[in-house]
Design a protein around this motif. Structure first.
Motif, mmCIF file in Angstrom:
data_model
loop_
_atom_site.group_PDB
_atom_site.id
_atom_site.type_symbol
_atom_site.label_atom_id
_atom_site.label_comp_id
_atom_site.label_asym_id
_atom_site.label_seq_id
_atom_site.Cartn_x
_atom_site.Cartn_y
_atom_site.Cartn_z
ATOM 1 N N SER A 187 0.829 -1.213 0.000
ATOM 2 C CA SER A 187 0.000 0.000 0.000
ATOM 3 C C SER A 187 0.858 1.256 0.000
ATOM 4 O O SER A 187 1.978 1.268 0.507
ATOM 5 N N GLU A 232 -5.409 12.754 -2.376
ATOM 6 C CA GLU A 232 -5.791 11.959 -3.537
ATOM 7 C C GLU A 232 -6.365 12.811 -4.652
ATOM 8 O O GLU A 232 -6.383 12.395 -5.819
ATOM 9 N N MET A 273 -2.921 6.246 -10.533
ATOM 10 C CA MET A 273 -1.983 5.431 -9.756
ATOM 11 C C MET A 273 -1.868 4.065 -10.453
ATOM 12 O O MET A 273 -2.853 3.350 -10.609
ATOM 13 N N LEU A 280 -4.819 1.432 -9.934
ATOM 14 C CA LEU A 280 -5.392 1.363 -8.594
ATOM 15 C C LEU A 280 -6.271 2.565 -8.327
ATOM 16 O O LEU A 280 -6.051 3.663 -8.868
ATOM 17 N N THR A 281 -7.275 2.372 -7.494
ATOM 18 C CA THR A 281 -8.136 3.472 -7.057
ATOM 19 C C THR A 281 -7.993 3.652 -5.560
ATOM 20 O O THR A 281 -7.691 2.701 -4.821
ATOM 21 N N SER A 282 -8.240 4.855 -5.135
ATOM 22 C CA SER A 282 -8.109 5.180 -3.715
ATOM 23 C C SER A 282 -9.272 4.603 -2.918
ATOM 24 O O SER A 282 -10.373 4.398 -3.445
ATOM 25 N N ASP A 283 -8.993 4.355 -1.638
ATOM 26 C CA ASP A 283 -10.060 3.884 -0.761
ATOM 27 C C ASP A 283 -10.855 5.034 -0.159
ATOM 28 O O ASP A 283 -11.691 4.835 0.716
ATOM 29 N N ASN A 335 -5.415 6.412 0.329
ATOM 30 C CA ASN A 335 -4.634 5.175 0.367
ATOM 31 C C ASN A 335 -4.926 4.331 -0.879
ATOM 32 O O ASN A 335 -6.073 4.174 -1.295
ATOM 33 N N TYR A 336 -3.839 3.743 -1.445
ATOM 34 C CA TYR A 336 -3.933 2.859 -2.601
ATOM 35 C C TYR A 336 -3.256 1.542 -2.233
ATOM 36 O O TYR A 336 -2.118 1.540 -1.762
#
Length: 623
Positions: free
Chosen positions: A109, A115, A121, A140-143, A147-148
């Motif tokens: 991570s 973001e 990303m 990837l996508t952020s939460d 965070n990725y």
């Protein structure tokens, strides 16, 4: 993507001055300024539109004061293009250096500062040993909390030592940031058994193993704790170091890259302790120092490697041999080194040679030059380059290291074409040439019209079969003749492809190479002899090897009789004249003038002539 900013730049002041010019004719008694910037990110850059609103109470020197008035300046009047100020940065990360299989997958991570500043990303990875492979890639996508993360399953690590990967952050202003790392495989205590072990107490149950993990506790009794205490009637472990085979506890630790002889009588699961694979990189691969003479090495990886490819990647260093292994019951050349296994490599030079083992498996290909192998040397024996392998079969063990040959680049002393006597911690049949004080199993000499090899065969209490392949000798005038000096036998290696040796201790041999004339001139015994009678015991037919010493032109009277245990002559076997040389006389019981019941007898040979009278005796059993 729309963003509202409240950032004022120095250029904004100039625009305020322009607003004041519009009301030059008026006296502003009070005023209020409002400003709105709107940023539009269309993927090809960021565009900002600016709107200004001024609410003012004004006065005129003639008409006096007025009510508050809005002066609106259209967005098209003040408009500009510029890059958004702000870059995405990494504020924290979880990128482990090691991962244990079976623990639910590897989670990686990255956390960024904002973001909203991230345009994209990207995560990419590949196996550490496959740098030429196209990396697997995903976006990837952020939460939602900057965070990725990504989770990799165990199969990603199969048959490798680790993975190399990267996170690539593309900011909205076009800037890029990359974070790379390597995660290596680790093993917990007892989780990794040594695969493919053989068990038993026979010589054929010896094997060469290696341990590719840097263990937390490298002590022999810790690594093999399932077998403790050390009991050489139940299990034994050896390694070869500084020119000698040593047994535990002369050495005490298990090292990555070193091979070990191991024999275990009873079947046992041997699991390794906790540790990790070596932290290697393509630019810093594993290195092995090959000292002059034999070196016992082990595979430092969890996948197979090709030793010939390793040598090619190192420029085929001079004097470094192929890889020799004990594969089951056969000792010979085999350049494929399996995981958890080891072998021997010989350095025939006088200096240490450092060899790097590349991580790139795709680059480990065949060799272009270097030490001879069997196939290129399977030439007719009148060629300038040929090799005849001499294979010894001793019960269940086969030793394929012996041989003779010629090569235009070879030396009369030990060189890269020869193979030294192989070091083993047990007895097995072996061929030994004494060349300049060096003990060799294979001796290749400079190409010439003739040569004589002298050697001994020893190391076995069993009947040993010596075998060779004569199918490629070719239709030419060159001959190879094997002389068993102790048994008094001569074998034409063109006509026969094997020879059995009885277990009577070390046996002395010669192999003569040359024309028929050279063979006949030099294939002369050094002594009168009555060789080993065979078969012994016998039933119907007996073979009696005879050697006659002397100059070729001499003639000797030879008389061979059969005597009983009391010394009484029972029957004559053969009588005649022989010139110096090797002979084999066949005799059958049906040729005897008298009936000979089963029992123990003596074969007695009398030789007379040239003042060299001899009486020689051998015991024989009739079944």
């Amino acid at each position: 993507m729309i963003r509202s900013l409240r950032t004022y730049r120095p250029g904004d002041i100039l625009r305020l001055i322009a607003l004041c010019l519009l009301v030059l004719m008026f006296t502003v008694t009070s005023a209020q300024l409002s400003h709105t910037k709107t940023v539009l990110d269309n993927g090809g850059g960021s565009t900002v539109s600016t709107n200004w609103n001024v609410t003012a109470s004004i006065g005129h020197p003639i008409i006096g004061s007025s009510n508050s008035t809005d002066f609106k300046i259209s967005a098209g009047f003040i408009k500009e293009n510029f890059e958004v100020i702000g870059i995405a940065t990494i504020t924290s990360e979880v990128l482990p250096d090691f991962y244990e299989l079976g623990t639910g997958g590897l989670t990686l991570s990255i956390t960024v500062n904002n973001e909203n500043l991230v345009n994209q990303m990207t995560f990419a990875f590949r196996k550490l040993s496959s740098p030429s492979d196209t990396p697997s890639q995903q976006t990837l996508t952020s939460d939602g909390s900057n965070n990725y993360s990504v989770t990799l399953t165990d199969d990603v690590f199969s048959d490798d030592i680790g993975i190399t990967y990267s996170f690539t952050i593309s900011s909205v202003n076009g800037a890029q940031l990359e974070r790379s790392n390597i995660t290596y495989l680790a093993v917990s205590d007892g989780a990794e058994p040594i695969p493919g072990l053989r068990f038993g107490s026979a010589v054929s149950d010896y094997q060469i193993i290696s341990v590719p993990y840097e263990l937390d506790n490298r002590g022999v009794l810790s690594v093999f704790d399932e077998l403790v205490p050390y009991d050489n009637t139940r299990w034994r472990i050896f390694t070869y170091s500084n020119g000698q085979t040593i047994e535990y506890s002369t050495f005490s630790n298990i090292e990555v890259g070193r091979g070990y002889w191991l024999i275990v009588a009873d079947q046992t699961t041997i699991s390794l302790g906790a540790g990790n694979l070596p932290t290697l990189t393509p630019s810093a691969p594993f290195e092995i120092t090959l000292e002059p003479g034999w070196n016992q090495l082990g595979n430092p990886f969890t996948y197979s490697i090709d030793w010939s490819g390793v040598l090619q990647q190192n420029g085929n260093p001079n004097g470094i041999s192929d890889l020799f292994q004990l594969n089951g019951t056969s000792l010979g050349s085999n350049n494929t080194l399996e995981a958890f296994r080891g072998g021997f490599v010989e350095n025939s030079t006088s200096s240490a040679v450092v060899v790097q083992l590349p991580l790139d498996r795709s680059a480990i290909g065949g060799r272009k030059s270097g030490r001879i192998s069997n196939e290129p040397m399977r030439n007719p024996i009148d060629n300038s380059q040929w090799l005849v392998n001499l294979t010894l079969t001793d019960g269940t063990l086969t030793n394929q290291l012996g041989g003779i040959g010629m090569h235009s680049d070879a030396s009369l002393l030990q060189d890269q074409f020869d193979v030294s006597l192989f070091p083993v911690p047990f007895e097995m049949a072996k061929i030994k040439f004494d060349v300049g004080g060096k003990n060799l199993s294979r001796n290749v000499v400079p190409a010439s019209n003739d040569h004589i090899w002298e050697f001994e065969i020893s190391g076995s209490a069993n009947v040993v079969d010596l075998n060779w392949d004569n199918s490629y000798f070719g239709n030419n005038e060159m001959h190879l003749v094997l002389l068993d000096l102790d048994a008094g036998r001569r074998i034409d290696m063109r006509e026969d492809d094997s020879y059995s040796i009885s277990p009577t201790g070390p046996r002395n041999f010669k192999i003569l190479y040359g024309t028929f004339e050279f063979i006949e001139e030099n294939a002369l015994p050094a002594a009168f002899g009555l060789g080993d009678l065979y078969p012994n015991p016998f039933n119907s037919e007996l073979n009696i090897p005879v050697t006659i010493k002397g100059k070729r032109e001499l003639t000797f009277n030879v008389d061979i009789d059969m005597h009983d245990l009391s010394g009484r002559k029972v029957t004559n076997v053969w009588q005649g004249e022989l010139r110096p040389g090797f002979y084999e006389i066949k005799w059958g019981r049906d040729l005897s003038a008298v009936q000979m019941p089963p029992g123990v007898y003596y074969v007695v040979m009398n030789v007379a002539g040239d003042s060299n009278d001899k009486i020689l005796t051998k015991k024989i059993i009739i079944k």
